[in-house]
Design a protein around this motif. Structure first.
Motif, mmCIF file in Angstrom:
data_model
loop_
_atom_site.group_PDB
_atom_site.id
_atom_site.type_symbol
_atom_site.label_atom_id
_atom_site.label_comp_id
_atom_site.label_asym_id
_atom_site.label_seq_id
_atom_site.Cartn_x
_atom_site.Cartn_y
_atom_site.Cartn_z
ATOM 1 N N LEU A 1 -27.795 -35.827 -28.901
ATOM 2 C CA LEU A 1 -27.494 -34.814 -29.891
ATOM 3 C C LEU A 1 -26.354 -33.933 -29.398
ATOM 4 C CD1 LEU A 1 -31.002 -33.479 -30.965
ATOM 5 C CD2 LEU A 1 -29.453 -34.820 -32.349
ATOM 6 N N SER A 2 -25.419 -33.723 -30.284
ATOM 7 C CA SER A 2 -24.307 -32.850 -29.929
ATOM 8 C C SER A 2 -24.679 -31.393 -30.231
ATOM 9 C CB SER A 2 -23.058 -33.236 -30.732
ATOM 10 O OG SER A 2 -23.239 -32.893 -32.088
ATOM 11 N N THR A 3 -23.852 -30.487 -29.773
ATOM 12 C CA THR A 3 -24.064 -29.063 -30.036
ATOM 13 C C THR A 3 -24.007 -28.785 -31.538
ATOM 14 O OG1 THR A 3 -23.023 -28.567 -27.921
ATOM 15 C CG2 THR A 3 -23.232 -26.744 -29.475
ATOM 16 N N ASN A 4 -23.092 -29.468 -32.227
ATOM 17 C CA ASN A 4 -23.000 -29.292 -33.681
ATOM 18 C C ASN A 4 -24.272 -29.755 -34.384
ATOM 19 O OD1 ASN A 4 -20.499 -28.105 -33.676
ATOM 20 N ND2 ASN A 4 -19.372 -30.028 -34.018
ATOM 21 N N ASP A 5 -24.859 -30.869 -33.922
ATOM 22 C CA ASP A 5 -26.107 -31.351 -34.516
ATOM 23 C C ASP A 5 -27.233 -30.336 -34.335
ATOM 24 O OD1 ASP A 5 -25.517 -34.799 -33.522
ATOM 25 O OD2 ASP A 5 -24.978 -33.731 -35.366
ATOM 26 N N VAL A 6 -27.316 -29.775 -33.145
ATOM 27 C CA VAL A 6 -28.346 -28.771 -32.858
ATOM 28 C C VAL A 6 -28.125 -27.533 -33.731
ATOM 29 C CG1 VAL A 6 -29.287 -27.207 -31.106
ATOM 30 C CG2 VAL A 6 -28.772 -29.596 -30.516
ATOM 31 N N LEU A 7 -26.867 -27.093 -33.858
ATOM 32 C CA LEU A 7 -26.565 -25.928 -34.689
ATOM 33 C C LEU A 7 -26.886 -26.188 -36.156
ATOM 34 C CD1 LEU A 7 -23.229 -24.655 -33.084
ATOM 35 C CD2 LEU A 7 -25.493 -23.601 -32.954
ATOM 36 N N ARG A 8 -26.562 -27.409 -36.635
ATOM 37 C CA ARG A 8 -26.898 -27.762 -38.015
ATOM 38 C C ARG A 8 -28.410 -27.778 -38.224
ATOM 39 N NH1 ARG A 8 -24.415 -33.040 -39.028
ATOM 40 N NH2 ARG A 8 -23.091 -32.638 -37.273
ATOM 41 N N LEU A 9 -29.128 -28.305 -37.253
ATOM 42 C CA LEU A 9 -30.592 -28.332 -37.332
ATOM 43 C C LEU A 9 -31.158 -26.914 -37.365
ATOM 44 C CD1 LEU A 9 -33.262 -29.901 -37.316
ATOM 45 C CD2 LEU A 9 -33.145 -29.892 -34.823
ATOM 46 N N LEU A 10 -30.661 -26.041 -36.509
ATOM 47 C CA LEU A 10 -31.121 -24.649 -36.494
ATOM 48 C C LEU A 10 -30.801 -23.943 -37.817
ATOM 49 C CD1 LEU A 10 -30.208 -23.559 -32.854
ATOM 50 C CD2 LEU A 10 -32.487 -23.978 -33.791
ATOM 51 N N LYS A 11 -29.606 -24.225 -38.356
ATOM 52 C CA LYS A 11 -29.227 -23.636 -39.636
ATOM 53 C C LYS A 11 -30.158 -24.130 -40.743
ATOM 54 C CE LYS A 11 -24.728 -22.484 -40.801
ATOM 55 N NZ LYS A 11 -23.340 -22.824 -41.073
ATOM 56 N N TRP A 12 -30.502 -25.435 -40.724
ATOM 57 C CA TRP A 12 -31.415 -25.998 -41.716
ATOM 58 C C TRP A 12 -32.797 -25.368 -41.594
ATOM 59 C CZ3 TRP A 12 -35.957 -28.843 -41.202
ATOM 60 C CH2 TRP A 12 -36.456 -29.370 -42.383
ATOM 61 N N ILE A 13 -33.276 -25.202 -40.369
ATOM 62 C CA ILE A 13 -34.583 -24.570 -40.150
ATOM 63 C C ILE A 13 -34.555 -23.137 -40.681
ATOM 64 C CG2 ILE A 13 -36.150 -23.676 -38.377
ATOM 65 C CD1 ILE A 13 -35.476 -26.210 -36.729
ATOM 66 N N ARG A 14 -33.519 -22.388 -40.343
ATOM 67 C CA ARG A 14 -33.411 -21.008 -40.814
ATOM 68 C C ARG A 14 -33.379 -20.970 -42.340
ATOM 69 N NH1 ARG A 14 -28.682 -19.298 -38.621
ATOM 70 N NH2 ARG A 14 -29.633 -19.469 -36.587
ATOM 71 N N TYR A 15 -32.629 -21.887 -42.960
ATOM 72 C CA TYR A 15 -32.561 -21.946 -44.419
ATOM 73 C C TYR A 15 -33.941 -22.253 -45.005
ATOM 74 C CZ TYR A 15 -31.530 -23.537 -49.112
ATOM 75 O OH TYR A 15 -31.525 -23.690 -50.471
ATOM 76 N N ARG A 16 -34.640 -23.221 -44.414
ATOM 77 C CA ARG A 16 -35.959 -23.608 -44.933
ATOM 78 C C ARG A 16 -36.933 -22.447 -44.830
ATOM 79 N NH1 ARG A 16 -40.185 -28.014 -42.696
ATOM 80 N NH2 ARG A 16 -41.643 -27.778 -44.393
ATOM 81 N N VAL A 17 -36.951 -21.769 -43.696
ATOM 82 C CA VAL A 17 -37.846 -20.636 -43.516
ATOM 83 C C VAL A 17 -37.461 -19.519 -44.482
ATOM 84 C CG1 VAL A 17 -38.544 -18.810 -41.929
ATOM 85 C CG2 VAL A 17 -38.452 -21.164 -41.136
ATOM 86 N N ASN A 18 -36.169 -19.249 -44.604
ATOM 87 C CA ASN A 18 -35.722 -18.148 -45.446
ATOM 88 C C ASN A 18 -35.892 -18.439 -46.931
ATOM 89 O OD1 ASN A 18 -35.069 -16.498 -43.349
ATOM 90 N ND2 ASN A 18 -32.957 -17.189 -43.218
#
Length: 183
Positions: free
Chosen positions: A1-18
């Motif tokens: 996993l690249s840093t961009n993949d991890v950041l996209r995953l974190l952004k998706w998690i934040r979006y889902r929670v929010n």
């Protein structure tokens, strides 16, 4: 996993929670607020219907017993569709309480005959509560981020508790100030 993949995953998690959890918590607050507004003054209506304290205690124990008996049977069949149907059914059930009271007041039925009707209504309240309780808890489990289930259930139960306190106060105040039919 690249840093961009991890950041996209974190952004998706934040979006889902929010997106999902706050909306669900707001919806749950409104649902339980409405339930408390209507449910809290029902024993006073039963008392005004001419029922004894013993009968009221008996009737108000029925939903809990009904729910307990149905939890295992309903655990595997809960769904959003069933939740919506239970909420709609509960609305109709709540309307039947004042209608039964009116039937007593105009002499169509006696207070003793109403015990049977109120008993059936309380069984239905217990059945709908079992569905609402199981379905909402299943939804919390589905939309919770892995590892944050405890926090999600904490927020959910806080919303239910707050809604019950506020709704009970509002329902009691409306019933005392304006009468049961205005609730």
């Amino acid at each position: 996993l690249s840093t961009n993949d991890v950041l996209r995953l974190l952004k998706w998690i934040r979006y889902r929670v929010n997106q999902e959890m706050p909306l669900f918590l707001l919806g749950s607050f409104c649902l339980f607020l409405a339930i408390a507004i209507f449910y809290t003054p029902i024993p006073a209506l039963l008392k005004d219907s001419g029922l004894t304290d013993s009968l009221i205690l008996f009737l108000t124990s029925i939903p809990g017993i009904t729910s307990i008996l149905l939890y295992n049977k309903l655990a595997s069949v809960s769904s959003t569709d069933l939740l919506i149907k239970s909420i709609l059914a509960r609305t109709l059930i709540f309307i039947m309480f004042p209608i039964t009271y009116l039937l007593i007041q105009i002499g169509v039925i006696t207070p003793i005959q109403s015990v049977f009707i109120f008993g059936i209504l309380y069984v239905m309240i217990g059945a709908t509560w079992a569905v609402i309780n199981i379905s909402t808890n299943n939804i919390v489990a589905e939309i919770s981020i892995k590892g944050y289930g405890g926090s999600s259930y904490g927020y959910f139960n806080s919303m239910i508790g707050l809604a019950n306190v506020i709704g009970s106060y509002i329902g009691g105040w409306i019933a005392d100030t304006f009468g049961y039919f205005e609730t």
